[in-house]
Enzyme design. Structure first.
Site, short mmCIF file in Angstrom:
data_model
loop_
_atom_site.label_atom_id
_atom_site.label_comp_id
_atom_site.label_asym_id
_atom_site.label_seq_id
_atom_site.Cartn_x
_atom_site.Cartn_y
_atom_site.Cartn_z
N TYR A 125 0.84 -1.20 0.00
CA TYR A 125 0.00 0.00 0.00
C TYR A 125 0.88 1.25 0.00
O TYR A 125 0.63 2.21 -0.72
CB TYR A 125 -0.92 -0.01 1.22
CG TYR A 125 -1.88 -1.18 1.25
CD1 TYR A 125 -2.98 -1.21 0.40
CD2 TYR A 125 -1.69 -2.25 2.11
CE1 TYR A 125 -3.86 -2.28 0.40
CE2 TYR A 125 -2.56 -3.33 2.13
CZ TYR A 125 -3.64 -3.34 1.27
OH TYR A 125 -4.51 -4.40 1.27
N ASN A 148 -12.05 -1.40 -5.48
CA ASN A 148 -11.70 -1.73 -6.86
C ASN A 148 -12.92 -2.27 -7.61
O ASN A 148 -13.47 -3.30 -7.25
CB ASN A 148 -10.58 -2.80 -6.84
CG ASN A 148 -10.14 -3.21 -8.24
OD1 ASN A 148 -10.59 -2.63 -9.23
ND2 ASN A 148 -9.26 -4.21 -8.30
N CYS A 156 -5.63 -6.07 -7.54
CA CYS A 156 -5.43 -5.46 -6.22
C CYS A 156 -5.02 -6.50 -5.19
O CYS A 156 -4.53 -6.15 -4.11
CB CYS A 156 -6.68 -4.71 -5.79
SG CYS A 156 -8.15 -5.74 -5.67
N HIS A 157 -5.19 -7.79 -5.52
CA HIS A 157 -4.77 -8.83 -4.58
C HIS A 157 -3.25 -8.90 -4.46
O HIS A 157 -2.72 -9.57 -3.57
CB HIS A 157 -5.34 -10.19 -5.01
CG HIS A 157 -4.88 -10.64 -6.36
ND1 HIS A 157 -5.53 -10.27 -7.51
CD2 HIS A 157 -3.82 -11.40 -6.76
CE1 HIS A 157 -4.91 -10.80 -8.57
NE2 HIS A 157 -3.86 -11.48 -8.13
N GLU A 183 -0.30 -17.58 -8.21
CA GLU A 183 0.81 -16.91 -8.89
C GLU A 183 2.15 -17.34 -8.33
O GLU A 183 3.19 -16.81 -8.71
CB GLU A 183 0.65 -15.39 -8.76
CG GLU A 183 -0.65 -14.88 -9.36
CD GLU A 183 -0.78 -13.36 -9.30
OE1 GLU A 183 0.25 -12.67 -9.24
OE2 GLU A 183 -1.93 -12.88 -9.33
#
Lengths: 186, 161
Positions: A125, A148, A156-157, A183
């Site tokens: 952030y 979002n 945004c994750h 990911e």
């Protein structure tokens, strides 16, 4: 026969109308990661991919774009297909046109920074706050990401707290964890 | 101008059954389906220009009643042009109380709109009056004239309620 009550009782076999001429179309989609509301304009631009409830998302669409909001699942078939492929690890990026028109101008700056965070990496952030020239606004950045309008599509994750903890996620922390696992991010 | 109109789909979900009932009462079950469909198309077209979000159900039912009359007029013109007799009441068969609905369809236009909006649509006389651009007292009169005619047609005496 009591005429008035016979009139009141009238019941007919009918079906819902088939409507054309909407401006914004949406579907409530049970994705493998949770229930999502997807919405697109008549031109096919994706404007929402949200974990929020149908009522909340469609009210936002009506207020910001047009009140002619219709549930038309087939308009979102391609977006649905890509989301499902993404959350099951069969796709790493999206190629449907998308636009964060439901986001505030500040939130758009924040969401714009997400483009610099590639698949498989994370940021914080605070780093985003610095990047948009508002180093003390990391809380506001968190709020912007929390709202979002294009979850998953705008990743945004991939934004964590400076101490490495997950922070928040509109779809719940389990969903955030799952997307990061996908990911290969620890 | 922001008037806070709800998403149109919300209106469809909440009111499509009532619109269908009203259309069937005005136009008969077969043509009612087309009337309801056309009413929704008109409503969707006009929706963004509404200046307030008050009583959308009444707004929809009013459009439906007007659409039914327009459909009847244009069908009458078509029938006249083709020298066909008006469609018989056979298409009322799926409705119970066939003679009642036949009687409703035979009412003068304003009486029919008033009685259907009030009893089938459940609109108050103030709302019926707004739909027909008249006064609540006139709405009451139209409805009671309509009921009197229907009772005569059906051979039932006046009742309470």
């Amino acid at each position: 026969m009591d005429v008035a009550s016979a009139l009141r009782r009238l019941d007919v076999a009918a079906r819902p109308p088939r409507l054309e001429g909407g401006d914004v179309f949406y579907v409530v989609h049970d994705a493998p990661i949770g229930t999502l509301v997807l919405a697109a304009t008549r031109e096919g631009t994706l404007v929402a991919c949200s974990y929020d409830a149908e009522e909340a998302v469609t009210a936002r669409l009506a207020a910001h774009l047009s009140p002619r909001v219709l549930r038309e699942p087939q308009r979102l078939d391609e977006a649905r297909r890509q989301i499902d492929a993404y959350v099951t690890g069969r796709r790493r990026a999206f190629d449907v046109p998308a636009s964060p028109v439901l986001a505030t101008p500040f939130a758009r700056r924040v969401l714009g920074e997400l483009a610099r965070v590639p698949y498989g990496s994370t940021t914080t952030y605070q780093a985003i706050a610095r990047a948009i020239g508002a180093p003390r606004a990391s809380r506001a950045v968190g709020h912007a990401l929390g709202a979002n309008p294009l979850c998953i599509v705008l990743p945004c994750h991939r934004v964590l707290r400076t101490d490495g903890s997950l922070g928040g996620y509109a779809g719940g922390l389990a969903a955030k964890r799952r997307l990061l696992d996908l990911e290969g991010v620890a | 101008m922001f008037v806070g109109l709800p998403p149109f789909q919300q209106l469809v979900d909440a009111h499509w059954r009532d619109v269908a009932r009203l259309a069937a009462a005005m136009a008969g079950p077969r043509e009612g389906d087309d009337v309801a469909q056309e009413a929704w198309v008109r409503a969707l077209r006009a929706y963004p220009s509404l200046t307030h979000a008050g009583n959308l159900r009444s707004w929809l039912l009013t459009i439906t009643a007007h659409t039914a009359l327009d459909a009847q007029r244009s069908r009458a013109r078509r029938d006249l042009a083709a020298a066909r007799p008006p469609e018989p009441a056979a298409d009322l068969a799926p409705l119970r109380d066939e003679r009642l609905w036949e009687g409703v369809r035979a009412l003068p236009a304003r009486q029919r709109q008033a009685v259907v909006l009030h009893y089938v649509g459940g609109l108050a006389h103030t709302e019926v009056a707004r739909a027909l651009e008249t006064t609540p007292a006139a709405s009451r009169r139209l409805v009671s004239d309509a009921l009197a005619t229907l009772r005569k047609v059906l051979g039932t005496g006046p009742e309470e309620g």
